[in-house]
Design an enzyme around this catalytic site. Sequence first.
Site, PDB file in Angstrom:
ATOM      1  N   ARG A   1      -0.385 -44.585   4.863  1.00  0.00           N
ATOM      2  CA  ARG A   1      -0.863 -45.968   5.061  1.00  0.00           C
ATOM      3  C   ARG A   1      -0.177 -46.615   6.271  1.00  0.00           C
ATOM      4  O   ARG A   1      -0.826 -47.207   7.144  1.00  0.00           O
ATOM      5  CB  ARG A   1      -0.565 -46.760   3.783  1.00  0.00           C
ATOM      6  CG  ARG A   1      -0.806 -48.250   3.855  1.00  0.00           C
ATOM      7  CD  ARG A   1      -0.480 -48.839   2.480  1.00  0.00           C
ATOM      8  NE  ARG A   1      -0.607 -50.282   2.443  1.00  0.00           N
ATOM      9  CZ  ARG A   1       0.382 -51.122   2.693  1.00  0.00           C
ATOM     10  NH1 ARG A   1       1.567 -50.655   3.055  1.00  0.00           N
ATOM     11  NH2 ARG A   1       0.183 -52.422   2.614  1.00  0.00           N
ATOM     12  N   ALA A   2       1.147 -46.451   6.336  1.00  0.00           N
ATOM     13  CA  ALA A   2       1.898 -47.100   7.422  1.00  0.00           C
ATOM     14  C   ALA A   2       1.554 -46.491   8.776  1.00  0.00           C
ATOM     15  O   ALA A   2       1.369 -47.219   9.762  1.00  0.00           O
ATOM     16  CB  ALA A   2       3.396 -46.979   7.146  1.00  0.00           C
TER      17      ALA A   2
ATOM     18  N   ASP B   1      13.351 -32.948  -2.355  1.00  0.00           N
ATOM     19  CA  ASP B   1      14.606 -32.171  -2.351  1.00  0.00           C
ATOM     20  C   ASP B   1      15.748 -32.831  -1.580  1.00  0.00           C
ATOM     21  O   ASP B   1      16.903 -32.479  -1.769  1.00  0.00           O
ATOM     22  CB  ASP B   1      14.374 -30.775  -1.738  1.00  0.00           C
ATOM     23  CG  ASP B   1      13.324 -29.976  -2.491  1.00  0.00           C
ATOM     24  OD1 ASP B   1      13.030 -30.334  -3.647  1.00  0.00           O
ATOM     25  OD2 ASP B   1      12.789 -29.016  -1.918  1.00  0.00           O
TER      26      ASP B   1
ATOM     27  N   ARG C   1      14.999 -26.595  -4.568  1.00  0.00           N
ATOM     28  CA  ARG C   1      14.890 -25.435  -3.686  1.00  0.00           C
ATOM     29  C   ARG C   1      16.217 -25.123  -2.985  1.00  0.00           C
ATOM     30  O   ARG C   1      16.408 -25.361  -1.794  1.00  0.00           O
ATOM     31  CB  ARG C   1      13.801 -25.671  -2.621  1.00  0.00           C
ATOM     32  CG  ARG C   1      13.328 -24.382  -1.962  1.00  0.00           C
ATOM     33  CD  ARG C   1      12.663 -24.661  -0.645  1.00  0.00           C
ATOM     34  NE  ARG C   1      11.423 -25.379  -0.782  1.00  0.00           N
ATOM     35  CZ  ARG C   1      10.255 -24.798  -1.021  1.00  0.00           C
ATOM     36  NH1 ARG C   1      10.173 -23.529  -1.138  1.00  0.00           N
ATOM     37  NH2 ARG C   1       9.180 -25.532  -1.126  1.00  0.00           N
TER      38      ARG C   1
ATOM     39  N   ASP D   1      10.876 -28.853   4.863  1.00  0.00           N
ATOM     40  CA  ASP D   1      11.381 -27.828   5.753  1.00  0.00           C
ATOM     41  C   ASP D   1      10.281 -26.945   6.373  1.00  0.00           C
ATOM     42  O   ASP D   1      10.228 -26.767   7.599  1.00  0.00           O
ATOM     43  CB  ASP D   1      12.294 -26.960   4.865  1.00  0.00           C
ATOM     44  CG  ASP D   1      13.248 -26.156   5.662  1.00  0.00           C
ATOM     45  OD1 ASP D   1      13.964 -26.747   6.473  1.00  0.00           O
ATOM     46  OD2 ASP D   1      13.249 -24.919   5.488  1.00  0.00           O
TER      47      ASP D   1
ATOM     48  N   ARG E   1       0.180 -25.059   1.109  1.00  0.00           N
ATOM     49  CA  ARG E   1       1.150 -24.224   1.820  1.00  0.00           C
ATOM     50  C   ARG E   1       0.288 -23.197   2.558  1.00  0.00           C
ATOM     51  O   ARG E   1      -0.496 -22.487   1.943  1.00  0.00           O
ATOM     52  CB  ARG E   1       2.108 -23.556   0.835  1.00  0.00           C
ATOM     53  CG  ARG E   1       2.914 -24.575   0.005  1.00  0.00           C
ATOM     54  CD  ARG E   1       4.121 -23.939  -0.635  1.00  0.00           C
ATOM     55  NE  ARG E   1       4.728 -24.791  -1.667  1.00  0.00           N
ATOM     56  CZ  ARG E   1       5.654 -25.717  -1.429  1.00  0.00           C
ATOM     57  NH1 ARG E   1       6.059 -25.959  -0.212  1.00  0.00           N
ATOM     58  NH2 ARG E   1       6.166 -26.413  -2.420  1.00  0.00           N
TER      59      ARG E   1
ATOM     60  N   ASP F   1      16.633 -32.278   1.405  1.00  0.00           N
ATOM     61  CA  ASP F   1      17.414 -31.210   2.046  1.00  0.00           C
ATOM     62  C   ASP F   1      17.201 -31.128   3.556  1.00  0.00           C
ATOM     63  O   ASP F   1      17.417 -30.075   4.148  1.00  0.00           O
ATOM     64  CB  ASP F   1      17.093 -29.856   1.390  1.00  0.00           C
ATOM     65  CG  ASP F   1      15.617 -29.497   1.487  1.00  0.00           C
ATOM     66  OD1 ASP F   1      14.810 -30.378   1.846  1.00  0.00           O
ATOM     67  OD2 ASP F   1      15.269 -28.337   1.202  1.00  0.00           O
TER      68      ASP F   1
ATOM     69  N   GLY G   1       4.996 -29.193  -0.444  1.00  0.00           N
ATOM     70  CA  GLY G   1       4.955 -29.861  -1.751  1.00  0.00           C
ATOM     71  C   GLY G   1       4.700 -31.350  -1.614  1.00  0.00           C
ATOM     72  O   GLY G   1       5.260 -32.007  -0.739  1.00  0.00           O
TER      73      GLY G   1
ATOM     74  N   THR H   1       9.854 -34.978   1.105  1.00  0.00           N
ATOM     75  CA  THR H   1      10.218 -33.955   0.115  1.00  0.00           C
ATOM     76  C   THR H   1      11.154 -34.555  -0.926  1.00  0.00           C
ATOM     77  O   THR H   1      12.036 -35.339  -0.571  1.00  0.00           O
ATOM     78  CB  THR H   1      10.903 -32.735   0.778  1.00  0.00           C
ATOM     79  OG1 THR H   1      11.479 -31.914  -0.258  1.00  0.00           O
ATOM     80  CG2 THR H   1      12.004 -33.107   1.747  1.00  0.00           C
TER      81      THR H   1
HETATM   82  O1  F6P Z   1      10.100 -28.566  -1.958  1.00  0.00           O
HETATM   83  C1  F6P Z   1       9.683 -29.261  -3.068  1.00  0.00           C
HETATM   84  C2  F6P Z   1       9.646 -28.377  -4.294  1.00  0.00           C
HETATM   85  O2  F6P Z   1       9.258 -29.161  -5.399  1.00  0.00           O
HETATM   86  C3  F6P Z   1      10.958 -27.632  -4.581  1.00  0.00           C
HETATM   87  O3  F6P Z   1      11.911 -28.448  -5.197  1.00  0.00           O
HETATM   88  C4  F6P Z   1      10.457 -26.493  -5.440  1.00  0.00           C
HETATM   89  O4  F6P Z   1      11.320 -25.393  -5.331  1.00  0.00           O
HETATM   90  C5  F6P Z   1       9.111 -26.181  -4.829  1.00  0.00           C
HETATM   91  O5  F6P Z   1       8.701 -27.346  -4.145  1.00  0.00           O
HETATM   92  C6  F6P Z   1       8.053 -25.778  -5.824  1.00  0.00           C
HETATM   93  O6  F6P Z   1       6.890 -25.510  -5.120  1.00  0.00           O
HETATM   94  P1  F6P Z   1       5.457 -25.248  -5.767  1.00  0.00           P
HETATM   95  O7  F6P Z   1       4.903 -26.570  -6.222  1.00  0.00           O
HETATM   96  O8  F6P Z   1       4.661 -24.661  -4.648  1.00  0.00           O
HETATM   97  O9  F6P Z   1       5.675 -24.322  -6.918  1.00  0.00           O
END
Ligand code: F6P
Length: 326
Positions: free
Chosen positions: A24-25, A131, A175, A106, A75, A133, A14, A129
């Site tokens: 850039r950096a 998230d 997520r 992740d 992805r 996480d 994502g 990300t």
């Molecule tokens: O990992 C980032 C994220 O935005 C999550 O928060 C969410 O579950 C997922 O990606 C959504 O993915 P997509 O844009 O592929 O639907």
Amino acid sequence: MSAIKCVGILTSGGDAPGMNAAIRAVTRSAIYNGMRVKGIYRGYKGLILDEIEEFKTQNVSNIIQRGGTILKTARCTEFRTPEGRKQAYDKLQEHGIDALIAIGGDGTLTGARIFAQEFNFPIVGLPGTIDNDLYGTDTTIGYDTALNTIMECVDKIRDTATSHDRLFFVEVMGRDAGFLALNGAIASGAEAAIIPEISLEKDQLAEMIETGFRKSKNSSIVLVAESEVTGGAMGVAERVKKEYPQFDVRVSILGHLQRGGSPSAQDRILATRMGIAAIDALLDDQRNVMIGIQNDQIVYVPFAKAIKNDKPINRDLLNTLRVSSI
Ligand code: F6P
């Protein structure tokens, strides 16, 4: 002089605000240190499909303020197979790329870890990300901007919640992690948050209603982290309609609004520090680590650690929200 002469850079998974600042950096730091840089488009997919271009400093001009990723992202299922990874390795060889900087979450770092082991190839990861996480880093690139976006959205939703005396369930991304929901709730003055980390321990909805979360107010906003465990905002709202029909309930799912927009100052600075640290890590002979930040210091986190452990939520924040929302 480093043995690494040419680095490839890609963004995968994502998109997150601040990825461009990181690109850039990395580009500028690599060139500053005498390396060549190749931009790889569409993540691992573009690597397999040979979407690779030499980057000069001008390629990364005027992008620090832009959301999304100029390298595009994807992805990639092929990269999950040994055949796909072999094709990717062949492309790196063809282009003379001898180290890779992978920016993503992740899934991106999991792919990087397997690939690095399989081909003994140097990779440094950057945590990109919204998230937040990833274990071993206090924060990730994009998280702060997403939090600010959530805060602005909830501020607007509150106008309607207050005018109509309604109970709003606002679903935020993450997520299966509650960082955005919990800190988003604190920042926007929401009444409560329902997060996956706590879902298995107790019925957060029942507790919230039983403790009289609306004692002093006629309207309320509850942030719900997307996740099967929480049921998402729709799931929670359905339950309320059945079990507590006295409430006038509405749902708002913020969705991909949270991933877009110009990165905050904090994300730009974080991405810039981490991008430069990624090249420093390669010069330092570090391999297969994610750049993290802990107490404002750059740290190297082995891939295995960053992706394998569940990053715990700071439980003090639950109390912060509880006390601040009476
Ligand atoms: O990992 C980032 C994220 O935005 C999550 O928060 C969410 O579950 C997922 O990606 C959504 O993915 P997509 O844009 O592929 O639907």
